[in-house]
Design an enzyme around this catalytic site. Structure first.
Site, PDB file in Angstrom:
ATOM      1  N   LYS A   2       6.852   0.559   3.299  1.00  0.00           N
ATOM      2  CA  LYS A   2       5.639   0.031   4.178  1.00  0.00           C
ATOM      3  C   LYS A   2       5.538   1.044   5.314  1.00  0.00           C
ATOM      4  O   LYS A   2       6.578   1.402   6.084  1.00  0.00           O
ATOM      5  CB  LYS A   2       6.118  -1.185   4.689  1.00  0.00           C
ATOM      6  CG  LYS A   2       5.365  -1.977   5.706  1.00  0.00           C
ATOM      7  CD  LYS A   2       3.894  -2.273   5.264  1.00  0.00           C
ATOM      8  CE  LYS A   2       2.888  -2.726   6.423  1.00  0.00           C
ATOM      9  NZ  LYS A   2       1.636  -2.673   5.980  1.00  0.00           N
ATOM     10  N   SER A   3       4.447   1.170   6.005  1.00  0.00           N
ATOM     11  CA  SER A   3       4.341   1.968   6.964  1.00  0.00           C
ATOM     12  C   SER A   3       4.936   1.466   8.330  1.00  0.00           C
ATOM     13  O   SER A   3       4.903   0.215   8.381  1.00  0.00           O
ATOM     14  CB  SER A   3       2.821   2.131   7.590  1.00  0.00           C
ATOM     15  OG  SER A   3       2.041   2.827   6.572  1.00  0.00           O
ATOM     16  N   MET A  52      -2.921  -7.250   7.338  1.00  0.00           N
ATOM     17  CA  MET A  52      -1.579  -7.519   7.607  1.00  0.00           C
ATOM     18  C   MET A  52      -1.063  -7.104   9.025  1.00  0.00           C
ATOM     19  O   MET A  52      -0.347  -8.129   9.592  1.00  0.00           O
ATOM     20  CB  MET A  52      -0.775  -6.894   6.559  1.00  0.00           C
ATOM     21  CG  MET A  52      -0.889  -6.751   5.117  1.00  0.00           C
ATOM     22  SD  MET A  52      -0.686  -8.665   4.423  1.00  0.00           S
ATOM     23  CE  MET A  52       0.983  -8.613   4.323  1.00  0.00           C
ATOM     24  N   GLY A  53      -1.666  -6.166   9.537  1.00  0.00           N
ATOM     25  CA  GLY A  53      -1.479  -5.813  10.916  1.00  0.00           C
ATOM     26  C   GLY A  53      -0.092  -5.276  11.233  1.00  0.00           C
ATOM     27  O   GLY A  53       0.682  -5.129  11.993  1.00  0.00           O
ATOM     28  N   CYS A 104      -4.616   2.802   9.099  1.00  0.00           N
ATOM     29  CA  CYS A 104      -4.602   1.551   8.973  1.00  0.00           C
ATOM     30  C   CYS A 104      -5.784   0.912   9.611  1.00  0.00           C
ATOM     31  O   CYS A 104      -6.253   1.016  10.792  1.00  0.00           O
ATOM     32  CB  CYS A 104      -3.160   1.275   9.782  1.00  0.00           C
ATOM     33  SG  CYS A 104      -3.321  -0.732   9.832  1.00  0.00           S
ATOM     34  N   GLY A 128      -7.978   0.814  -6.737  1.00  0.00           N
ATOM     35  CA  GLY A 128      -8.786   0.317  -7.921  1.00  0.00           C
ATOM     36  C   GLY A 128      -8.079   0.488  -9.307  1.00  0.00           C
ATOM     37  O   GLY A 128      -8.456   0.366 -10.492  1.00  0.00           O
ATOM     38  N   ASN A 184      -6.928   4.737   1.552  1.00  0.00           N
ATOM     39  CA  ASN A 184      -6.430   3.383   2.020  1.00  0.00           C
ATOM     40  C   ASN A 184      -7.511   2.219   1.759  1.00  0.00           C
ATOM     41  O   ASN A 184      -8.328   2.744   1.145  1.00  0.00           O
ATOM     42  CB  ASN A 184      -6.309   3.636   3.557  1.00  0.00           C
ATOM     43  CG  ASN A 184      -4.959   2.547   3.889  1.00  0.00           C
ATOM     44  OD1 ASN A 184      -5.018   1.427   3.682  1.00  0.00           O
ATOM     45  ND2 ASN A 184      -4.392   2.845   4.733  1.00  0.00           N
ATOM     46  N   SER A 185      -7.096   1.128   1.876  1.00  0.00           N
ATOM     47  CA  SER A 185      -8.304   0.083   1.783  1.00  0.00           C
ATOM     48  C   SER A 185      -9.532   0.220   2.528  1.00  0.00           C
ATOM     49  O   SER A 185      -9.632   1.219   3.489  1.00  0.00           O
ATOM     50  CB  SER A 185      -7.600  -1.197   2.415  1.00  0.00           C
ATOM     51  OG  SER A 185      -7.152  -1.096   3.546  1.00  0.00           O
ATOM     52  N   SER A 216       1.587   2.187  -0.282  1.00  0.00           N
ATOM     53  CA  SER A 216       2.378   2.065   0.882  1.00  0.00           C
ATOM     54  C   SER A 216       1.922   0.660   1.202  1.00  0.00           C
ATOM     55  O   SER A 216       0.609   0.277   1.275  1.00  0.00           O
ATOM     56  CB  SER A 216       2.353   2.872   1.985  1.00  0.00           C
ATOM     57  OG  SER A 216       3.032   2.169   3.150  1.00  0.00           O
TER      58      SER A 216
HETATM   59  O1  RRO Z   1      -0.542  -3.431   7.532  1.00  0.00           O
HETATM   60  C1  RRO Z   1      -1.774  -3.563   7.548  1.00  0.00           C
HETATM   61  O2  RRO Z   1      -2.633  -4.304   7.657  1.00  0.00           O
HETATM   62  C2  RRO Z   1      -2.443  -2.479   6.616  1.00  0.00           C
HETATM   63  C3  RRO Z   1      -2.129  -0.958   6.889  1.00  0.00           C
HETATM   64 BR1  RRO Z   1      -0.807  -0.382   7.818  1.00  0.00          BR
HETATM   65  C4  RRO Z   1      -2.760  -0.006   6.088  1.00  0.00           C
HETATM   66  O3  RRO Z   1      -2.382   1.126   6.124  1.00  0.00           O
HETATM   67  N1  RRO Z   1      -3.521  -0.580   5.323  1.00  0.00           N
HETATM   68  C5  RRO Z   1      -3.940  -1.800   4.994  1.00  0.00           C
HETATM   69  O4  RRO Z   1      -4.718  -2.160   4.213  1.00  0.00           O
HETATM   70  N2  RRO Z   1      -3.362  -2.820   5.545  1.00  0.00           N
END
Ligand code: RRO
Length: 314
Positions: free
Chosen positions: A48-49, A74-75, A133, A252, A196-197, A24
């Site tokens: 995308k969320s 990204m936010g 996020c 990764g 997630n990241s 996502s």
């Molecule tokens: O949009 C983002 O900044 C973002 C989200 Br929602 C997420 O779940 N993971 C990410 O690395 N960036």
């Protein structure tokens, strides 16, 4: 792909033609990108969320490629729930793939509202609830607050009649793995996606002695090669702790061997983020071929023959 190797899998009871999909946030924010995934060599795709209303997200530049990885803040830029519901409604009978709706409300109330609205849409079969996020200034990652996660999931599973999976942040402590697993066991989660990241990393450009993204003074979610060992550990731990719950591996995956490692740790499906951003949807053909070749060399005809079968040394 060799004819006797297959990348078929099942996720939350859905039979899918491939165990590869996007992560996502990557190549899934607008209709063009999502259509590209419908035509790609994937078994599923995730949007995308989204939030209830559209959001522009954080100021640019907010994504940077770094050697063998990425950093982003990204936010949560997205077109709002209605946009993604409409896309999934339009595409539901096409291409024989499942389209997963990802949601990331900025509060429990918003998440519950998102679930309530998504519940009314027949075309929505599977939802990914993003608990992780890292990039909203002032908002903690829900997945690091076990009590808040439990409260949200209790109401979410009360409200939703859909299959709901969760996207988790990476954990780094055995007690935290167990705490989150204890929460998840209380609910019928459709799948658990790890990870997630890695939140709030900092990448530096030495030449100009500067950060490489603008929001949050350069702090952002780390993706790519750096996070694979952490992702594998999370996949392995949740696979072991959550008996029978499907695990989706993310983190990764640059090539077929990385995907093989995630599956060996217990992943039924793998999500590609940074590599998809850098290469586009053609990466799915390359990684499919590489994974199939490894399987052929090792004599595996299906992913179930090695899924979760990582060996210990004792
Ligand atoms: O949009 C983002 O900044 C973002 C989200 Br929602 C997420 O779940 N993971 C990410 O690395 N960036």
């Amino acid at each position: 792909m060799s004819s006797n190797q297959t990348l078929k899998t099942t996720l939350a009871g859905f039979h899918l033609g491939s165990c590869l999909m996007n992560a996502s946030g990557v190549h899934c924010t607008d209709e063009n990108e999502l259509s590209g995934l419908l035509n790609a060599n994937v078994g599923a795709l995730v949007t995308k969320s989204c939030t209830l209303e559209s959001r522009t997200g954080n100021p640019l530049p907010r994504y940077a490629n770094i050697p063998n990885g990425s950093i982003n803040s990204m936010g949560l830029p997205n077109h709002g729930l209605a946009y993604y519901l409409e896309f999934i409604e339009k595409s539901q009978y096409l291409h024989n793939k499942i389209a997963i709706l990802s949601i990331a409300g900025l509060s429990k109330k918003e998440n519950l509202e998102l679930l309530k609205n998504a519940d009314k849409a027949d075309s929505i079969k599977l939802i990914e609830l993003n608990l992780s996020c890292p990039n909203i200034p002032g908002k903690p990652q829900t997945g690091y607050d076990f009590e808040a996660s439990e409260k949200l999931l209790a109401e979410a599973f009360e409200i939703s009649t859909k299959s709901v999976g969760v996207k988790l942040p990476p954990y780094f402590d055995m007690v935290h793995f167990e705490s989150m697993a204890t929460v998840l066991k209380k609910f019928p989660v459709a799948y658990v996606c790890c990870v997630n990241s890695i939140g709030n990393a900092l990448w530096i450009n030495v030449e100009n002695e500067s950060v490489v993204i603008k929001p949050k003074n350069g702090f952002g979610g780390l993706g790519g090669m750096y996070i694979k060992p952490t992702a594998l550990a999370n996949v392995r731990m949740f696979y072991s702790l959550l008996d029978g719950v499907d695990i989706v591996g993310c983190g990764g995956i640059q090539n077929g061997q990385d995907a093989f490692e995630h599956i060996l740790c217990g992943a039924s499906m793998v999500q590609i983020g940074t590599t998809l951003w850098q290469e586009g949807p053609a990466c799915f053909d390359r990684i499919s071929n590489e994974l199939s070749t490894i399987m052929q060399q090792k004599g595996y005809a299906t992913i179930d023959e090695f899924k979760g079968k990582l060996k210990s040394m004792n």
